[in-house]
Design a protein around this motif. Structure first.
Motif, PDB file in Angstrom:
ATOM      1  N   PRO A   1       0.479  -1.274   0.145  1.00 48.75           N
ATOM      2  CA  PRO A   1       0.220  -0.033   0.186  1.00 48.75           C
ATOM      3  C   PRO A   1       0.815   1.275  -0.060  1.00 48.75           C
TER       4      PRO A   1
ATOM      5  N   GLU B   1      -1.329   5.734   3.913  1.00 43.20           N
ATOM      6  CA  GLU B   1      -1.126   5.727   4.492  1.00 43.20           C
ATOM      7  C   GLU B   1      -3.248   5.639   5.580  1.00 43.20           C
TER       8      GLU B   1
ATOM      9  N   PHE C   1      -7.730   5.116   4.652  1.00 41.92           N
ATOM     10  CA  PHE C   1      -8.022   4.431   5.071  1.00 41.92           C
ATOM     11  C   PHE C   1      -8.913   5.166   3.756  1.00 41.92           C
TER      12      PHE C   1
ATOM     13  N   THR D   1       5.324   6.814   2.489  1.00 38.30           N
ATOM     14  CA  THR D   1       4.767   5.998   2.474  1.00 38.30           C
ATOM     15  C   THR D   1       5.540   4.447   1.786  1.00 38.30           C
TER      16      THR D   1
ATOM     17  N   GLN E   1       2.175  -2.810   6.532  1.00 40.55           N
ATOM     18  CA  GLN E   1       3.291  -3.046   5.223  1.00 40.55           C
ATOM     19  C   GLN E   1       4.302  -4.254   6.005  1.00 40.55           C
TER      20      GLN E   1
ATOM     21  N   GLU F   1      -3.691  -2.548  -4.879  1.00 39.31           N
ATOM     22  CA  GLU F   1      -1.661  -2.702  -3.695  1.00 39.31           C
ATOM     23  C   GLU F   1      -2.391  -3.760  -2.482  1.00 39.31           C
TER      24      GLU F   1
ATOM     25  N   ASN G   1      -3.149  -4.762  -0.756  1.00 44.40           N
ATOM     26  CA  ASN G   1      -3.278  -4.356   0.840  1.00 44.40           C
ATOM     27  C   ASN G   1      -4.876  -4.931   1.850  1.00 44.40           C
TER      28      ASN G   1
END
Length: 1118
Positions: free
Chosen positions: A572, A575, A577, A759, A801, A857, A859
């Motif tokens: 991801p 950050e 959501f 990130t 991550q 990604e 996630n």
């Protein structure tokens, strides 16, 4: 199993009533004893627990929040900073605005607009609210509808009209807006209003093109002062010292700073673009309404607009700080798509089963499986947390439950159509024996793929895997209990033939539409399906097998390239959501538009990673990893003692060496609280003073090392004096010592680093590794009493991550291992298992590559999807593989044709319902529904295509011949396999490839058909379609009694005899054999063979020809 089949056949209502009572009891207990799920915080559970970094984060948060209430900031016991001194604003998802001049480390102090004191402002043009408060207000982003320059008089006026006519007229605006002392709502901080102010006009509608050009020239002239940070200094300090050299017009009304920093996009005016006309793409309007729960109705009103209003501007994004609040409402609203999906699958199951009773009982089965799983989840497993991701299990059960019903109904109709199945008990027994294995294998692989995520450290993933996997197993339990009993009840008392007889009633009543309409639809579709699955599809697969191998092989290799090389599946990158679909106004702002404005960029750049070093507590998380609200207790390090002379010297050297590292950053000011021992030693070295209450032994020390017995006493003087000085903010988030009953119990040393939050996983990993290496080297020389220190920072996103990157491959590997084992145990053939694994691997690669190309990604939801894909992609391939293995045809081509003809329809129905379940989730606003729907469509379509075309092409070209690579289960030690023992043998034989479920060997003694066949080398093989035309509709037995088989010329066998595999010889006439093989079907199935004449029984003159026939049967069906 025979006793169980007898129970179902004779007492089905006992099974149904018993399960109904059990399910209702579970439902009542779930509604009354267990608290219903609450989805108000969608981010809950989306963090790792139990990892090294996660334990540090939890332990540090427990320390600063003083969860057990034992800690204090002073030896005297005062709990300053632990209760109520940190000011928080309550609006959700807001950008943090730090207090000017605050020096608090760690969790910053936040502020809000105090509505009791600051609701009314001076009657100036704008309400005099500091610009630092702007992020607290609701804001919308405008852009040009045609992509042209937004900074024109017509577009500025249109933005003002949209606000006046559509926002300020809303019923909730006047009650929530900030007002002037005259009780008028404040003006919005918009580009049009700033042009109006600078032009001296009264309202936005009166500005002219000349006014716009004048403001544009002003911004161009003053832009250099903004970009060299002069305007920001002048703006915040209001000092001529910082504003020297800045023209007065650039600081007038602070307009230039607010326009360039808050309202216009970053590319509007830039000093490096000399000679270029300023071009405005996006503009923010800050409404005088504080974002939060009270602004929900206003946002919903804005969201309902057409985006352009038929004008030249449109709303492209918004941020009202209500994402979490809206999520709970939208989750309920999107349930309508689950309902529509269920209705459509209901219709499909109804048409296929030709029984509305069976269909209704099927959906009760799905519902009860979810209820039982929830009961086990909450009351047996005692998991208090139920994340919203668990609702995705509804989609899985809808798809899997429909597939199981298709399988069971198909096997039931096959068993019922057999001539020797004269009793209902026998039909139930054969259906369970042949169908339950298939349903168990598909349920096992899906549940195993889900349960493999139970090893994850992320709470929501673990909870989802446990609930969804349990729901799948509960569904299988009901499939072999509730469903057989329901079908028996239907056959006995609810059959349409009993409810509607057209000879007795000519009127088309309700029973006609319930019973006959689905049959008519079914038969209309069946004719087309026969052509597709019996002729067209086998021809396409067999004739173009090399094309399919190359095409889908290359596609799988390209999937590997996409996943691992370019563009590559990535961790991801944000950050933030995301809970809604990407076209939602708030998600468009967070993930796209926010980066176009300087105030958002500066906020992210100001997130400097702190260097926090903690002693006195263990980096342990004693809470439940399945409950995000349970953080456990603080675990103290009993060996910690910072008062010894050795510990004091080491700590002073540690702070000194830390300042010399390349990752340390000094941000200005006096770091009074950062390293306690430094300023504390300076405090005790100052002269004694009765005036300030500084007395011995806490003064006039000649060295920086203090006696152990004096340190606690002097800390009780030093810390209150530090708090009362007013020079620092000293609260629970401040570094320094913590005390329990007057004793040093914990210590936090904290500095700023020169590393900004990012990130990028690699950059964060390098930063963490550097600091960890520095600390570990220093701790080697530390005294034993302070050797257990550890480092922590703002590592929450990095921890997520790291967990995803490390644990997803492990879960995927566990799933694949289970799939490999299940595949081999099911087929017992080495080649088929290898080809199946290759096909499943390519399905995985293509599916993940497609998701990667869609911008996915790795996630949390994507991690679950990847592992679930293993369980869902095996089903079709496994069915095809075992069907091929049990096919009685001689050549691989014929076996592929047989498999496609008998299997294609059922797996097509299963794929269709699962695909529909995913497709109907696409209009959902909730991202989890939408993404899982996308995944279902891709994985089912890919699995279906690879199973039919690629896998069957592999089997056709390189599949096993005869018994090559075939293993068998060993016979039991008892005399079951003895041929000399005479027993009753059931001659009812099923060709197990006739259903998606009955391709599994029901007996350990079942062998490859071709192993017992002697084929003369000079016997020509029948052509592909001659072979298909020679097959009879009554081919359950004829599949083993083929009169046109090349083995008809076997020597050493007397004509007119039938050889049984038990060694018994029975003499029959050909007419009797033909009579046995011409068994009529009771249903006109979509997936049956077309009815053709038995060309292999009679010769061309119509006379009977005596031929040898060999019949194989299975003892397991006795």
């Amino acid at each position: 199993m025979s006793r169980y089949a007898r129970l179902i056949a004779h007492y089905p209502y006992v099974i149904v009533v018993s399960i109904l009572c059990l399910a209702v009891l579970c439902l009542v207990l779930c509604l009354t004893v267990v608290e219903l799920p609450n989805f108000q915080d969608p981010k809950a559970g989306f963090e790792p627990r139990g990892t090294e970094i996660a334990n540090k984060i939890v332990a540090y948060n427990n320390l600063v929040q003083n969860l057990d209430g034992k800690l204090s900031l002073s030896p005297a016991g005062q709990k300053w900073g632990f209760e109520g001194e940190a000011i928080q604003y309550s609006t959700e998802n807001q950008t943090h605005v730090p207090q000017l001049g605050e020096q608090s480390m760690g969790q910053p102090v936040k502020r809000s607009i105090d509505e009791s004191s600051s609701r009314h402002f001076q009657d100036s043009f704008f309400c005099e609210i500091p610009a630092s408060y702007f992020p607290l207000f609701a804001r919308i982003v405008f852009t040009s509808a045609d992509g042209s320059n937004l900074f024109t008089v017509s577009k500025l006026q249109q933005m003002c009209r949209i606000e006046d006519n559509h926002i300020r007229t809303h019923s909730t605006f006047s009650s929530n807006c900030q007002t002037k002392k005259s009780n008028q709502c404040c003006l919005s901080w918009s580009l049009g209003n700033y042009v109006t102010l600078l032009s001296g006009k009264s309202n936005c509608s009166s500005i002219t093109e000349e006014d716009v050009k004048a403001v544009q020239e002003l911004l161009t002239t003053c832009a250099g002062h903004y970009y060299n940070m002069t305007l920001s200094q002048c703006h915040t300090r209001r000092s001529r010292h910082y504003c020297s050299g800045v023209p007065e017009k650039c600081v007038k009304f602070q307009s230039v700073y607010n326009i360039l920093h808050h309202i216009a996009d970053v590319n509007f005016v830039h000093p490096n673009k000399d000679g270029q006309e300023p071009f405005l793409t996006y503009a923010v309007t800050f409404l005088p309404v504080v974002g939060g729960v009270d602004s929900v109705e206003l946002f919903e009103h804005i969201e309902s607009w057409p985006r352009d209003f038929g004008s030249d501007v449109r709303v492209s994004g918004a941020n009202f700080g209500i994402k979490d609040t809206l999520f709970n409402q939208q989750l309920i609203a999107d349930s309508i798509w689950l309902l529509i999906s269920g209705v459509l699958i209901f219709l499909v199951v109804w048409v296929y089963s030709l029984s509305i009773f069976v269909t209704i009982m099927t959906f009760f089965m799905m519902f009860w499986s979810l209820v039982m799983a929830y009961f086990l989840y909450t009351m047996v497993f005692a998991i208090p947390f139920f994340p919203y991701m668990n609702l995705v299990a509804i989609i899985i059960i809808l798809a899997l439950g429909a597939d199981d019903v298709f399988i069971y109904c198909k096997v039931w109709q096959m068993a019922k159509s057999e001539r020797n199945n004269g009793t209902l008990e026998k039909i139930v027994l054969d259906t369970l024996r042949n169908g339950s294995v298939s349903m168990f294998v598909t349920s096992l692989t899906t549940a195993a793929a889900l349960y493999s995520n139970a090893f994850s450290s992320i709470t929501s993933i673990r909870c989802f895997s446990i609930y969804a996997g349990t729901a799948v197993l509960c569904n299988f339990f009901l499939v072999v209990t509730w469903m057989p009993a329901s079908i028996v009840i239907y056959e006995k008392w609810c059959n349409c033939e009993k409810l509607y007889d057209p000879e007795l009633s000519q009127r088309k009543n309700v029973c006609y539409y319930v019973c006959k309409m689905p049959q008519q639809t079914y038969h209309k579709v069946s004719d087309w399906c026969r052509v597709l699955f019996d002729k067209l599809l086998p021809f396409v697969i067999v004739r173009a097998r090399y094309l399919w191998l190359v095409l889908f092989g290359v596609l799988g290799i390209l999937g590997i390239v996409v996943i691992f090389f370019y563009p590559k599946l990535r961790l991801p990158s944000s950050e933030k959501f995301q809970v809604f679909s990407s076209d939602h106004l708030m998600e468009k702002y967070d993930f796209g538009l926010s980066n176009h404005f300087w105030f958002e960029r500066h906020q992210r750049n100001q997130e400097i990673m702190p260097l926090r070093f903690v002693w006195g507590i263990q980096a342990a998380d004693t809470g439940s990893s399945l409950d995000p609200s349970d953080k456990g207790d603080i675990v103290m390090d009993e060996s910690f003692d910072p008062t010894t002379p050795e510990a004091q010297v080491w700590m002073l050297n540690f702070c000194r060496d830390l300042r010399l590292t390349r990752f340390y950053k000094h941000i200005g000011g006096i770091e009074q609280t950062n390293c306690f021992h430094e300023f504390f030693s300076m405090f005790v070295q100052q002269p004694c003073s009765n005036e300030f209450g500084i007395r011995r032994p806490c003064c006039n020390y000649s060295t920086s090392v203090i006696k152990s017995e004096d340190m606690t006493q002097c800390a009780a003087v030093y810390i209150p004096s530090l708090i009362n000085s007013g020079t620092v903010v000293y609260n629970s988030y401040s570094p320094g010592p913590r005390f329990i009953e007057g004793r040093f119990s914990a210590l936090i040393v904290e500095f700023y680093s020169n590393f900004h939050f990012t990130t990028s996983f690699q950059e964060m990993s390098n930063f963490y590794a550097q600091v960890e290496q520095f600390l570990s080297e220093k701790l080697k020389s530390a005294p034993s009493e302070i050797r257990n220190g550890w480092f922590v920072s703002e590592l929450e996103f990095y921890s997520l991550q790291k967990s995803l990157g490390e644990e997803t491959p492990i879960a995927l590997g566990i799933s694949l291992i289970i799939v490999i084992v299940v595949t081999f145990l099911t087929t017992l053939n080495v080649l088929i298992s290898i080809f199946a694994i290759v096909s499943i691997a390519f399905v995985m690669f293509v599916t993940i590559a497609a998701l990667t190309l869609l911008g996915w990604e790795l996630n949390i939801l994507e991690s679950v999807v990847i592992t679930v894909a293993v369980g869902l992609s095996i089903d079709f391939t496994l069915h095809v593989g075992v069907s091929f293995r049990n096919s009685p045809d001689l050549s691989n081509e014929m076996r592929v044709v047989s498999t496609t003809s008998t299997l294609g329809g059922v797996i097509t129905m299963a794929a269709t319902t699962t695909f529909l379940a995913g497709a109907l989730m696409m209009p959902s606003t909730v991202l989890a529904y939408q993404k899982f729907g996308t995944f279902l469509m891709i994985v089912i379509a890919t699995s279906f295509v690879y199973a039919l075309f690629f896998f069957q092409s592999l089997l056709c070209v390189m599949g096993p011949n005869g018994g090559f690579g075939q293993f068998h289960w060993p016979c039991p030690s008892v005399n079951i396999c003895s041929r000399s023992e005479k027993k009753h043998v059931d001659k009812t034989v099923y060709l197990t490839t006739e259903s998606t479920s009955s391709y599994y060997p029901a007996s350990s003694s079942f062998s490859e058909p071709s192993q017992d066949m002697e084929i003369p080398s000079n016997t020509p093989k029948p052509s592909l379609f001659q072979h298909r035309r020679s097959r009879s509709r009554g081919h359950y037995i004829q599949a083993r009694t083929r009169s046109d088989s090349p083995e008809s010329d076997h020597t050493g066998r007397r004509e007119g005899q039938v050889k049984f595999s038990e060694g018994n010889t029975v003499t029959k006439t050909v007419a009797e054999v033909k009579d046995d093989t011409e068994t009529s079907r009771t249903d006109d199935s979509v997936f049956e063979e077309p009815k053709t004449p038995d060309s292999g029984i009679c010769d061309t003159k119509g006379s009977m020809k005596m031929i040898p026939i060999e019949i194989h049967f299975k003892e397991s069906l006795t």
